[in-house]
Design an enzyme around this catalytic site. Structure first.
Site, short mmCIF file in Angstrom:
data_model
loop_
_atom_site.label_atom_id
_atom_site.label_comp_id
_atom_site.label_asym_id
_atom_site.label_seq_id
_atom_site.Cartn_x
_atom_site.Cartn_y
_atom_site.Cartn_z
N LEU A 42 0.86 -1.18 0.05
CA LEU A 42 0.15 -0.21 -0.05
C LEU A 42 0.83 1.27 0.08
O LEU A 42 2.05 1.38 0.78
CB LEU A 42 -0.95 0.03 1.37
CG LEU A 42 -2.04 -0.96 1.25
CD1 LEU A 42 -2.78 -0.82 2.73
CD2 LEU A 42 -2.98 -0.60 0.42
N ASP A 43 0.59 2.17 -0.65
CA ASP A 43 1.24 3.56 -0.71
C ASP A 43 1.66 4.07 0.73
O ASP A 43 0.78 3.83 1.56
CB ASP A 43 0.73 4.29 -1.57
CG ASP A 43 0.54 3.79 -3.16
OD1 ASP A 43 1.41 3.50 -3.40
OD2 ASP A 43 -0.31 4.62 -3.84
N TYR A 44 2.51 4.77 0.69
CA TYR A 44 2.83 5.40 2.11
C TYR A 44 1.58 6.25 2.57
O TYR A 44 1.39 6.07 3.75
CB TYR A 44 4.07 6.53 1.77
CG TYR A 44 4.74 7.40 3.06
CD1 TYR A 44 5.22 6.80 3.97
CD2 TYR A 44 4.40 8.53 2.71
CE1 TYR A 44 5.66 7.41 5.12
CE2 TYR A 44 4.88 9.34 3.82
CZ TYR A 44 5.48 8.89 5.11
OH TYR A 44 5.89 9.48 5.98
N ASP A 45 1.10 6.96 1.58
CA ASP A 45 -0.26 7.66 1.99
C ASP A 45 -1.60 7.04 2.10
O ASP A 45 -2.78 7.59 2.26
CB ASP A 45 -0.24 8.97 1.23
CG ASP A 45 -0.17 8.88 -0.25
OD1 ASP A 45 -0.05 7.73 -0.57
OD2 ASP A 45 -0.02 9.86 -0.91
N SER A 46 -1.44 5.73 1.94
CA SER A 46 -2.74 4.93 1.93
C SER A 46 -2.60 4.10 3.30
O SER A 46 -1.87 3.81 3.67
CB SER A 46 -2.91 4.00 0.66
OG SER A 46 -2.80 4.63 -0.35
#
Length: 195
Positions: A42-46
């Protein structure tokens, strides 16, 4: 011994255990055996559901495109999302992947009538009094880099918050951000792999 964990990855945490200067990683949040690694990312901001395991066969079984596993996201977008945007998301939109145009596969897109029950985010999404936000459910069977964010932007509603809620029948359920749960091999296989 094979081990399987599901975790609720918090916002602004990298989906890896190796350290990165000035950024939190899974190692800063979760105490798991040293041979365990994330399946996918998952992305850093997800935020949301991430599977951790030392089962080397799971990565291919879960992530290879031929298996087309469902992934359900709860997405907060900027603005009052329109029926046309929901329709476009359902049919597939053109996004940029590695510098080339890519037509996403059809998906299931539904606007929530009421805000879904989600854990608080730290820090919270910036509140703007005069600009509404909407929540949508988006179910995909593919996973291109930053695909959900690119899809909502393509229909004019940038993503503010992105939570992966489900992979196949496996959900984050009542796990709060930063919590983990260990599952047996039978439980994980039953939830993820169709008979």
């Amino acid at each position: 011994m094979l081990r399987y964990f599901i975790v609720h990855k918090p916002f602004q945490v990298l989906s890896q255990f190796s350290p990165v200067e000035n950024k939190n990683t899974l190692k800063d949040i979760f105490d798991v055996p040293a041979d365990v690694y994330p399946v996918g990312r998952l992305d850093y901001d997800s935020e949301g559901l991430l599977i951790l395991t030392n089962d080397g066969t799971m990565n291919k079984r879960l992530l290879h495109p031929t298996y087309a596993h469902e992934r359900e996201y709860r997405v907060q977008v900027d603005g009052a999302i329109s029926a046309m945007a929901i329709y476009q998301l359902s049919k597939g939109v053109t996004i940029n992947v590695d510098g080339k145009n890519y037509q996403t596969k059809p998906s299931q897109a539904i606007a929530f009538e009421n805000e879904p029950a989600v854990s608080e985010r730290n820090p919270p999404v910036r509140f703007r009094k005069n600009i509404p936000t909407s929540w949508i459910q988006l179910i995909l069977t593919e996973g291109k880099n930053r695909q959900v964010r690119k899809m909502t932007a393509a229909v004019g509603f940038p993503t503010l918050r992105l939570i992966r809620y489900r992979i196949e029948k496996l959900t984050i359920g009542s796990l709060e951000s930063g919590q983990l749960q260990e599952l047996s091999q039978a439980e994980i296989n039953s939830a993820l792999f169709r008979k």
